[in-house]
Design an enzyme around this catalytic site. Sequence first.
Site, short mmCIF file in Angstrom:
data_model
loop_
_atom_site.label_atom_id
_atom_site.label_comp_id
_atom_site.label_asym_id
_atom_site.label_seq_id
_atom_site.Cartn_x
_atom_site.Cartn_y
_atom_site.Cartn_z
N GLU A 328 0.80 -1.22 0.00
CA GLU A 328 0.00 0.00 0.00
C GLU A 328 0.83 1.28 0.00
OE1 GLU A 328 -1.49 0.81 4.44
OE2 GLU A 328 -1.99 -1.20 3.77
N GLN A 329 2.03 1.23 0.52
CA GLN A 329 2.87 2.43 0.51
C GLN A 329 3.31 2.81 -0.90
OE1 GLN A 329 3.05 -0.03 2.64
NE2 GLN A 329 2.77 0.90 4.65
#
Length: 541
Positions: A328-329
Amino acid sequence: MSKHITPAQAAALIPDGAIVSVSSSSGLGCPDLMLKAIGARFEETGHPREITTLHPIAAGDMSGIKGVDHIARKGLLKKILGGSYPSGPSSAEPPLIWQMITGNEISAYNIPSGIMFDMHREAAAKRPGVLTKVGLDTFVDPARQGCAMNALGAGEPVVKRVNFEGEDYLFFPAIVPQVAIIRATTADERGNLTYEHEGAYLGGLDQALAARNNGGIVIAQVKRITKQGSLRPHDVRVPGMLVDYIVTDPDQKQTTQTLYDPAISGEIFHPLDSFDVPDFNIQKVIARRVAQELEAGSCVNLGFGISANVPRILLEEGLHGSITWVIEQGAVGGVPLLDFAFGCASNADAYMPSPYQFTYFQGAGFDASLLSFLEIGRDGSVNVSKLSFRPHVTAGAGGFVDITARARKIVFSGMFNAGARLDIVDGRLVIEKEGKLKKLVNAVEHITFSGRRAIEQGQDITYVTERCVMKLTPEGILLTEIAPGIDLQRDILDQSEFPLRVADALMVMDARLFSKDNLGLTLPQKPARVLAKGLEGAVHA
């Protein structure tokens, strides 16, 4: 006029009552020096007072980067909205922010990270807010907790359930920040920002747009300043027209417990044999079984916990590169890192801005997600976001709700019971002492993933533990595999608070999982992509 000012001067620009958006993911990209300066100013002057802070992903951690704990002061902080929060071991004193949340001293909310980025985008474009089905029938839904983490939060709702064209949606009104605090590696004199030493871009651009388009200010923390005109335009991720002030911290850490590793920022590639592979233990057995669920050629999301070891299982089996990992980063591909460095990857193929990675997740563009569980409910729902007896040990949901809302295939992994003492003897699982805390419960404490919604949407859901494998079906949770050495009734059925269905053709888990030798794992090839059903007419229209 120079944009370069001291952290103290920048902190003095934040007025009482301001809404402040902070770009960070735990220690990754955290503008820690700037947050420290805000806390120091409050200690000295009593200002700023009563601010609201927005954190799409957690700011800071419990290992050297305090982040939001710098501003967790009564009188300074009034309200906080976060995708996740710094967490710590149960034996340690809770972070200050958790003490304020559980003490009901501030209004606190856990909003899915992707939705928080969407809220910034809507604020930047002066649109009313986010209309989404992400979060329906979870703790995000106002029919449950509505994202509130305490009584003060529950008294000030941040989400509504609405009907739009005959269907239920969640509506999150846009929140306009007056100040955005973002981080990069280098700024030129005009404020153009590059990220060459960063492990991710995160959402700094979206947060800067939200503040600047609404008359606010943008403060960028960087390691260094260079002459204007010396940065390659294609390398600039946030243009100087959006940046008002620059503060420098030459000692800012790349991520938690990491001053700087050039492989995290894609400047070099570490040799594959330099990465550790998991020691043989119970967690490795689970990670191996999860790996057997994959197809070569897939794009697979990865969460924190046991599943984070799956890339190293593939590495050990000579299958590195057969799966493209997406986190997700923003990192795409490579070798996702573990423990405090989770959220970063070495040797990545690419870096997506985190808001766009979440668009990819929310729309189910990926093939599968490997995630953990704290509890599994009778209806297949999963809790990863709250344990009342240890609240600060859970970091909140982060992007979990965004990722699972429409994912086509999810493999949840974890220990069957908490606290059990286990061993592997001659290829058989031995339970030396049963755990005191059941994890298969009639109703989970906090619904982070809705089993009911999964059934409605036809999602493929598997639960992998050390002693069995289960599938979610419309009739309930079905036990499909059992570990060698395990007694079905005593070790599984009697350890669940609700009845489990048992497959007619119950299988024994692959014996190779319980051996120190390599699996000899092979992955079936993912079928070639074809035009999605129902889109043919749209293409030719």
